[in-house]
Design a protein around this motif. Structure first.
Motif, mmCIF file in Angstrom:
data_model
loop_
_atom_site.group_PDB
_atom_site.id
_atom_site.type_symbol
_atom_site.label_atom_id
_atom_site.label_comp_id
_atom_site.label_asym_id
_atom_site.label_seq_id
_atom_site.Cartn_x
_atom_site.Cartn_y
_atom_site.Cartn_z
ATOM 1 N N SER A 136 35.173 28.792 34.546
ATOM 2 C CA SER A 136 34.177 29.863 34.456
ATOM 3 C C SER A 136 33.361 29.985 35.740
ATOM 4 N N HIS A 137 33.387 28.939 36.567
ATOM 5 C CA HIS A 137 32.632 28.959 37.819
ATOM 6 C C HIS A 137 33.451 29.536 38.974
ATOM 7 N N ASP A 138 34.676 29.964 38.698
ATOM 8 C CA ASP A 138 35.506 30.546 39.753
ATOM 9 C C ASP A 138 34.836 31.813 40.296
ATOM 10 N N PRO A 139 34.793 31.986 41.615
ATOM 11 C CA PRO A 139 34.114 33.169 42.197
ATOM 12 C C PRO A 139 34.754 34.503 41.836
ATOM 13 N N VAL A 140 35.986 34.491 41.299
ATOM 14 C CA VAL A 140 36.662 35.753 40.999
ATOM 15 C C VAL A 140 35.866 36.596 39.998
ATOM 16 N N PHE A 141 35.112 35.956 39.103
ATOM 17 C CA PHE A 141 34.355 36.717 38.107
ATOM 18 C C PHE A 141 33.212 37.493 38.749
ATOM 19 N N GLU A 142 32.620 36.899 39.771
ATOM 20 C CA GLU A 142 31.572 37.615 40.502
ATOM 21 C C GLU A 142 32.195 38.731 41.338
ATOM 22 N N TRP A 143 33.375 38.471 41.919
ATOM 23 C CA TRP A 143 34.076 39.524 42.668
ATOM 24 C C TRP A 143 34.410 40.695 41.746
ATOM 25 N N PHE A 144 34.884 40.356 40.551
ATOM 26 C CA PHE A 144 35.270 41.378 39.574
ATOM 27 C C PHE A 144 34.059 42.241 39.211
ATOM 28 N N LYS A 145 32.941 41.592 38.996
ATOM 29 C CA LYS A 145 31.727 42.307 38.587
ATOM 30 C C LYS A 145 31.205 43.189 39.727
ATOM 31 N N CYS A 146 31.163 42.630 40.940
ATOM 32 C CA CYS A 146 30.536 43.326 42.068
ATOM 33 C C CYS A 146 31.418 44.378 42.723
ATOM 34 N N TYR A 147 32.720 44.092 42.807
ATOM 35 C CA TYR A 147 33.586 44.962 43.602
ATOM 36 C C TYR A 147 34.559 45.793 42.770
ATOM 37 N N VAL A 148 34.946 45.305 41.602
ATOM 38 C CA VAL A 148 35.891 46.063 40.771
ATOM 39 C C VAL A 148 35.141 46.921 39.761
ATOM 40 N N MET A 149 34.302 46.287 38.938
ATOM 41 C CA MET A 149 33.590 47.033 37.906
ATOM 42 C C MET A 149 32.660 48.084 38.511
ATOM 43 N N ASP A 150 32.086 47.777 39.636
ATOM 44 C CA ASP A 150 31.116 48.690 40.240
ATOM 45 C C ASP A 150 31.789 49.846 40.971
ATOM 46 N N THR A 151 33.075 49.691 41.278
ATOM 47 C CA THR A 151 33.787 50.707 42.060
ATOM 48 C C THR A 151 34.782 51.500 41.220
ATOM 49 N N LYS A 152 35.557 50.791 40.407
ATOM 50 C CA LYS A 152 36.612 51.430 39.615
ATOM 51 C C LYS A 152 36.061 51.757 38.229
ATOM 52 N N LEU A 153 35.828 53.021 37.969
ATOM 53 C CA LEU A 153 35.176 53.438 36.725
ATOM 54 C C LEU A 153 36.154 53.955 35.682
ATOM 55 N N ASP A 154 37.438 54.007 36.015
ATOM 56 C CA ASP A 154 38.455 54.490 35.077
ATOM 57 C C ASP A 154 38.745 53.434 34.011
ATOM 58 N N VAL A 155 39.639 53.786 33.078
ATOM 59 C CA VAL A 155 40.005 52.849 32.005
ATOM 60 C C VAL A 155 41.107 51.892 32.451
ATOM 61 N N SER A 156 41.732 52.157 33.607
ATOM 62 C CA SER A 156 42.825 51.294 34.076
ATOM 63 C C SER A 156 42.785 51.174 35.597
ATOM 64 N N ILE A 157 43.586 50.218 36.112
ATOM 65 C CA ILE A 157 43.659 49.984 37.557
ATOM 66 C C ILE A 157 45.019 49.383 37.881
ATOM 67 N N ASP A 158 45.612 49.786 39.003
ATOM 68 C CA ASP A 158 46.913 49.199 39.357
ATOM 69 C C ASP A 158 46.715 47.900 40.142
ATOM 70 N N HIS A 159 47.780 47.118 40.202
ATOM 71 C CA HIS A 159 47.707 45.760 40.754
ATOM 72 C C HIS A 159 47.221 45.745 42.202
ATOM 73 N N ASN A 160 47.763 46.635 43.021
ATOM 74 C CA ASN A 160 47.401 46.627 44.440
ATOM 75 C C ASN A 160 45.928 46.955 44.654
ATOM 76 N N GLU A 161 45.433 47.945 43.910
ATOM 77 C CA GLU A 161 44.022 48.313 44.061
ATOM 78 C C GLU A 161 43.123 47.192 43.548
ATOM 79 N N LEU A 162 43.537 46.543 42.470
ATOM 80 C CA LEU A 162 42.763 45.432 41.919
ATOM 81 C C LEU A 162 42.624 44.312 42.953
ATOM 82 N N CYS A 163 43.747 43.922 43.531
ATOM 83 C CA CYS A 163 43.717 42.832 44.521
ATOM 84 C C CYS A 163 42.932 43.232 45.762
#
Length: 275
Positions: A136-163
């Motif tokens: 749970s302490h892995d930094p990926v969760f903070e990355w997901f919150k700050c850079y994915v959730m805040d940027t990608k507002l659709d219901v889905s995302i493709d692998h390349n854009e996610l990475c």
């Protein structure tokens, strides 16, 4: 008798007055919340404003034992509450872009979407992340919150854009994606394994409850004479197969068109569509 002209006495009285005002405001807010929660469905079925409907349904979300799901609404429920469906879709799009709420495609076999306020989703996410143990302490969760959730507002995302978005925080790889999936934040699409749905973690019991509650309510009404029942007594009944309450399912099935409401001399009737 206190001397009201003394500065320290006047200061204390002003302070007590502010405390009393604050206390009254808190009591009024609590009464407002309780009033929203206690409104019957018959008296709070339709609204002209999408946000008002969302706030009321949020306040009326059922309290469930042993379930940690934050309040959510279904898009079909808004369709039962706001007459102009085009306006609902337009408002949801605006609120999504303003990052007030998020939509999630549900795996129910139908075109179902859950709606959750962003603040509630973040609470749900934090609860899920803490349950996966040391990772749970892995930094990926903070990355997901700050850079994915805040940027990608659709219901889905493709692998390349996610990475690519995760890499704004650090060097992301497939193990990080797997960790997000294990936490219940993503799921692969069946028709395209290169695309992920954003998901609400720990939502399995809710998905099951939505499907089984629909079946149970429709089955109950189909057994009634004329396949109908007055809203007031129907709303008070309890469902055995769903942790969600009758009001939740009535809004859903009315909005999806499987049930309809008819005004009668004795009150609002709920009838199976086509029945």
């Amino acid at each position: 008798m206190e001397d009201l002209t003394r500065p320290n006495v006047r200061k204390r009285l002003r302070s007590e007055g502010r405390d009393a005002d604050a206390s009254r405001e808190e009591e009024e807010e609590e009464e407002k919340d309780e009033s929203e929660e206690s409104q019957t469905l018959e008296n709070s079925l339709t609204f002209s404003d999408t946000m008002v409907a969302l706030r009321l349904m949020h306040a009326q979300f059922p309290n469930m034992e042993k379930v940690t799901t934050q309040p959510f609404m279904l898009r079909s429920q808004l369709y039962s509450s706001v007459k102009d469906r085009t306006q609902v879709d337009r408002d949801l799009e605006t609120l999504r872009k303003e990052k007030v709420l998020r939509l999630f495609k549900l795996n129910t076999g139908q075109d179902d979407h859950a709606i959750m306020f962003v603040e509630d989703y973040l609470k749900q996410m934090n609860i899920a992340v803490t349950k996966i143990g040391p990772k749970s302490h892995d930094p990926v969760f903070e990355w997901f919150k700050c850079y994915v959730m805040d940027t990608k507002l659709d219901v889905s995302i493709d692998h390349n854009e996610l990475c690519s978005l995760l890499s704004c925080g650090g060097k992301a790889n497939d193990d990080h994606v797997s960790l997000l999936m294990n936490a219940g934040l993503l799921s692969r699409q069946l028709i395209d394994s290169n695309v992920y749905w954003f998901t609400i973690p720990n939502f399995g019991s809710m998905l099951k409850g939505i499907s089984q509650g629909r079946k149970e309510l429709l089955s109950f009404l189909n057994r009634q004479k004329y396949k109908e029942m007055l809203m007031a007594p129907l709303e008070k009944k309890r469902l055995r197969m769903s942790p969600l309450d009758m009001r939740f399912h009535l809004r859903d099935l009315i909005g999806s068109g499987q049930l309809k409401t008819i005004q009668s001399p004795t009150g609002l009737l709920v009838r199976v569509s086509g029945g």
